[in-house]
Design a protein around this motif. Structure first.
Motif, PDB file in Angstrom:
ATOM      1  N   CYS A 189      45.126  63.585  43.002  1.00 54.38           N
ATOM      2  CA  CYS A 189      45.987  63.954  44.128  1.00 54.38           C
ATOM      3  C   CYS A 189      47.166  64.787  43.647  1.00 54.38           C
ATOM      4  N   CYS A 190      47.819  64.302  42.609  1.00 56.07           N
ATOM      5  CA  CYS A 190      49.012  65.001  42.120  1.00 56.07           C
ATOM      6  C   CYS A 190      48.643  66.382  41.580  1.00 56.07           C
ATOM      7  N   TRP A 191      47.548  66.434  40.828  1.00 59.56           N
ATOM      8  CA  TRP A 191      47.152  67.712  40.265  1.00 59.56           C
ATOM      9  C   TRP A 191      46.817  68.697  41.384  1.00 59.56           C
ATOM     10  N   LEU A 192      46.124  68.193  42.403  1.00 58.01           N
ATOM     11  CA  LEU A 192      45.693  69.054  43.498  1.00 58.01           C
ATOM     12  C   LEU A 192      46.897  69.703  44.190  1.00 58.01           C
ATOM     13  N   THR A 193      47.900  68.899  44.518  1.00 54.81           N
ATOM     14  CA  THR A 193      49.074  69.488  45.183  1.00 54.81           C
ATOM     15  C   THR A 193      49.737  70.512  44.271  1.00 54.81           C
TER      16      THR A 193
END
Lengths: 71, 892
Positions: free
Chosen positions: A45-49
């Motif tokens: 999730c964090c990487w995606l954002t």
């Protein structure tokens, strides 16, 4: 820092997270799997954002136009 | 989590062999327990006749086995593994045959473990027809008495001390006797003290009347005496004038002709005194005289026992009829009348009497109160223990009522669900119960095969429980289907944070959640009020929400809408050295892309909103497509787990193809456009992919062979729709027909355990020999397909709420910062600055921290329930509610 280096950093952070759970909070294979799922989901999730925001700024079609005084 | 070595029963300790712990991952519940159990597996159908005979045989066999084994030694066998929230725990329907003498202990021990959900085997009987109805009634009666004591203790302002378990544990009969005794004692004390108090307040009122009315009379008498003297003086004076006044003389000399005035004294409530006077006046046609004297302090009314402001009254009247009227009026107004002697000597005497009796009464009441307090204090020490005991007993008898009693009344038969991992624990408890109740036979514990769907049970802890509750607010999972909660733990706070991205607000929220988590020990299990309880229950969710908000706040570069160039100076500079065209043509990107998050150069620029709009909209679509794909892949794991290949081939794969070729492709285009810096219009590309397949305009060309790829994707999407719709119902029909051809086996054999459970969808889990309605299945599949196809579009659009809410949050915080705080600072007036800061603070807390949090929470909830969970979650199970003493207190 380019896209790939930061991606690798995220990847490492994920592994560190898994490692921390494994070493400091080892609760048996099934529970560990649950904890790994959390770390992996959170990392993705964090990487995606981050990746979305980064890629959107790589070749901007609009540029910042500052406001004039008193606007 | 599970103890490796449980305490084993001491002397006569016998251990049942634990059943098949290795069967941890059997795919369907239908055929569990069918492998080689050492005990005879009694099926429900055969349960009646051969049970006792088999039982006796089995007991004999087991005794021999125990003799050979040499009693309980060594650790318990391998504890079966648990499912850890990915799926609900594997459950087993078990039957317990409990010897009657051990029934009570057994149920009590099982309640301590709290891992067995009893089935009601007497559902057709009313509460009064059941075996232990009498005991339940007695317990309810005792609970009522205990509530009465508690009430009395609280009224007396005594403290209920907990943990005063000095006495030995009472049994039910002793306790009942004790409670009845205490109740009668208390009731007697209460009624006595009430009587005493009533007469006390009556006396107090009488005393007041004596005082007040006495003062009227003395005043009146003094006045009268003065008049008399004047009159006498005048008479004496006029005698000399030798003209006697006949009337006066007559009045003085003939007292029989004087009309005797009667009077009534008493107290009337102050609030009613004016109407009282008016009514009296009307009733006697003004032929009366009323004196009122308010009492300074409120007095206790003898009838109601409440404190009322009152007036002492004296009514003078003439005639017997007026008297009866006045008495009636007094009664109607709740005015208490008291006798009042006219003679001052008698008054004094009465006063003395009243005072003496009052002081006497006071000492009596005091002594009574002391006695009562003593009784209550000693009760207060015990009441918690007693209440807990009664509650336990009531629960035990209630559970015993659910068991069916064997014809011989020698044993009770229980059925219930328990998690497979808890079997050794339960067996151990059964052993201990048998030993402790010195029963000669111990309880028989055996699995039963059933087609009934087992309850859903997750082992949650304080961290995961709130996420599980979020999922279960939508629907309790079907038995062993994939649980969304392990993903929700992260994705829920994450989606919340996408809408609530501000690291300033995130830090405020973090502080709040840390406060909640820090007070965990203090507040656990206490009543906190509705809203606080909700926040406290979700404290770990709020904690994660705040952490993710800080992260997304850093990504969005938002801190109460203040700019912080943390990670580098930014990628943008002026075009010319003098920065003359920064407000017209704008800055230009010269350096490397800002390494983390949104470049600070955008902040406050004229193009900030167009840029953030485009970014956040595309981000919503990418995140949405990712989450929806996660949901579809979970449906694959469900199909795999329940061994339903049809669902994989004709639901999962077409769904992936359909969503992938439309919105997966859109996501890909977005990324390609960003990476390449192309100016292609993605709306245009997507629309003309349908309208004119095979052609792509030159300016919308993003990669080589785009037209061809689009044609392929369009074809794939069109083929995927009938693949979702038709093959599965047809295949089910074929399977059904095939099973009909050798269906004769099943009927003759009478064995339902070997029946194939697979090949059917979950909706038809009760076997294909029931009935097979092809049209119903087809319609169902049609609805499912239409829902998915339309849902692919509408769900993707639904994720755009992420964009809208996050933009609204950023704009609101910008408004509060610029229009309130900066405006106030700009005025330079210290008062204005203080006011501006206060307004800013309240706006931030009220609007952003409370309202925005709630709205972002609700939208995250909706995205999970609808857009994510409808891809795989059935949610038609029922919860496992074990018989557990620790849940008892929550009921009351």
């Amino acid at each position: 820092m380019g896209f790939f280096i930061t991606t690798v950093i995220f990847l490492l952070a994920g592994f560190v997270g898994i490692g921390l759970f494994r070493v400091l909070y080892n609760k048996g294979p099934e529970t560990n799997l649950l904890h790994y799922t959390w770390v992996i989901t959170a990392t993705i999730c964090c990487w995606l954002t981050w990746a979305i925001v980064y890629m959107a700024q790589m070749h901007p079609l609009v540029v910042p136009i500052l406001k004039a005084e008193g606007e | 989590m599970l103890p490796q070595g449980l305490p084993s029963g001491s002397s006569a300790g016998i251990r049942l062999r634990s059943r098949d712990p290795s069967r941890g991952t059997s795919p369907a519940w239908q055929d569990s327990g069918s492998d080689s159990d050492p005990e005879p597996v009694i099926r429900p159908s055969a349960a009646g006749r051969g049970r006792r005979q088999k039982l006796a045989e089995w007991v004999k066999k087991r005794r021999e086995a125990i003799m050979a084994h040499g009693g309980p030694k060594g650790p318990l066998p391998h504890v079966p593994k648990t499912m850890e929230m990915f799926r609900s725990e594997e459950m087993q329907l078990v039957q317990l045959i409990i010897p009657a003498e051990a029934a009570h202990e057994t149920v009590s021990y099982l309640g301590d473990i709290g891992l067995l959900q009893f089935k009601d085997l007497n559902a057709d009987k009313s509460a009064f027809q059941r075996t232990y109805a009498n005991q339940v009634k007695r317990c309810a009666e005792m609970a009522r008495k205990l509530r009465f004591f508690k009430d009395q203790i609280q009224k007396a302002d005594l403290r209920i001390s907990t943990g005063g378990t000095t006495e030995k544990e009472l049994d039910l009969d002793e306790l009942e006797g004790k409670l009845t005794e205490l109740e009668t004692e208390l009731l007697e004390i209460n009624s006595n003290s009430e009587k005493l108090r009533r007469s006390q307040s009556e006396l107090v009122e009488l005393k007041l009347v004596l005082e007040k009315a006495g003062s009227f009379f003395t005043q009146a008498r003094d006045g009268a005496a003065v008049q008399q003297r004047e009159l006498e003086d005048s008479v004496v004076a006029s005698e000399s004038m030798d003209s006697p006044l006949l009337l006066e003389q007559e009045m003085q000399t003939d007292p029989s002709k004087v009309v005797r005035l009667g009077f009534v004294t008493g107290l009337v409530p102050k609030a009613k005194s004016i109407t009282f006077e008016r009514v009296l006046f009307r009733a006697t046609r003004g032929n009366m005289f009323l004196r009122l004297a308010p009492v300074e302090t409120p007095v206790i009314d003898p009838q109601t026992g409440e404190k009322v402001e009152k007036c002492v009254f004296v009514v003078f009247f003439a005639g017997e009829r007026a008297r009866t009227k006045i008495l009636k009026i007094c009664e109607a107004f709740g005015a208490n009348r008291y006798p009042f002697p006219e003679d001052p000597a008698k008054q004094r005497q009465m006063m003395a009497e009243v005072t003496a009796r009052l002081s006497e009464l006071e000492t009596t009441i005091e002594a009574g109160d002391r006695h009562r307090d003593n009784v209550l204090t000693s009760t207060a020490y015990q009441i918690e223990t007693w209440t807990a005991l009664v509650r336990r007993k009531k629960a035990i008898y209630h559970t015993l009522n659910m068991l069916s009693i064997d014809v011989t009344r020698k044993c009770l038969v229980a059925e219930g669900w328990c998690p497979v991992f808890a079997k050794p624990k339960i067996q151990d408890a059964l052993q201990r119960a048998a030993v402790d109740s010195s029963s000669t036979v111990s309880t028989i514990f055996q699995p039963i095969n059933t087609h009934e769907m087992p309850p859903t049970f997750y082992q949650t802890n304080k961290f995961t429980s709130c996420f599980q509750e979020i999922v279960e607010a939508y629907g309790v999972a079907r038995y062993q289907e994939a649980n969304p909660a392990p993903f929700t733990v992260i994705s829920f706070p994450f989606l919340f944070a996408i809408m609530f991205g501000d690291w300033g607000h995130g830090i405020l929220m973090l502080l709040a959640s840390l406060y909640l988590v820090g007070n965990e020990k203090k507040w656990m299990g206490k009543k906190l009020g509705d809203i606080m309880e909700m926040a406290f229950g979700g404290r770990y969710c709020i904690l994660l929400m705040s952490i993710f908000s800080i992260y997304t706040g850093l990504i969005y570069n938002e801190f109460f809408s203040v700019n912080f160039p943390i990670f580098s100076k930014g990628a943008y500079t002026c075009r010319t050295p003098d920065c003359s065209d920064e407000t017209t043509a704008g800055l230009v990107k010269t350096g490397a892309t800002y390494p983390f998050g949104v470049d600070p150069a955008w902040h406050g620029s004229r193009t900030e909103l167009p840029f953030l709009n485009s970014l956040k909209m595309k981000m919503s679509i990418l995140l949405g497509v990712t989450q929806m794909f996660t949901g579809i892949f979970l449906s694959y794991f469900n199909a795999k787990y329940f061994d339903l290949p049809l669902n994989i081939w004709f639901e999962f794969i077409p769904q992936v193809v359909f969503l992938g070729s439309l919105f997966g492709y859109l996501s890909l285009l977005i990324i390609i456009k960003w990476i390449s810096g192309s100016t292609a219009d993605l709306y245009h590309v997507m629309i003309y992919m349908f309208l004119s397949p095979g052609t792509v305009e030159a300016e919308n060309q993003l990669f080589w062979g785009q037209a061809f790829v689009q044609v392929i994707l369009l074809l794939a999407a069109f083929i995927a729709v009938p693949m979702m719709l038709l093959p599965k119902p047809l295949a089910l029909r074929r399977q059904h027909l095939a099973s009909l051809q050798h269906g004769a086996y099943g009927v003759l054999g009478g064995s339902d355990a070997e029946e194939h459970g697979h090949g059917e969808d979950g909706e038809h889990a009760h076997g294909d020999h029931d009935e097979f309605d092809f049209s119903e299945i087809l319609v169902h599949q049609m609805i499912h397909t239409i829902e998915f196809v339309l849902g692919a579009v509408s769900n993707t659009a639904s994720y755009l709420r992420l964009w809208a809410l996050s933009l609204a949050h950023a704009e609101l915080s910008a408004v509060f910062y610029e229009r309130v705080l900066l405006f106030a600072v700009g005025t330079g007036n210290p008062v204005a600055i203080v006011i501006g800061f206060i307004v800013f603070m309240f706006a931030t807390l009220g609007v952003l921290m409370v309202m925005e949090t709630l709205s972002a929470f609700l939208h995250a909830l909706r995205l999970h329930w609808v857009e994510f969970m409808n891809k795989f979650y059935m949610g038609d199970g029922y919860k496992f509610i074990p018989f557990n003493f620790s849940h008892l207190e929550e009921d009351e």
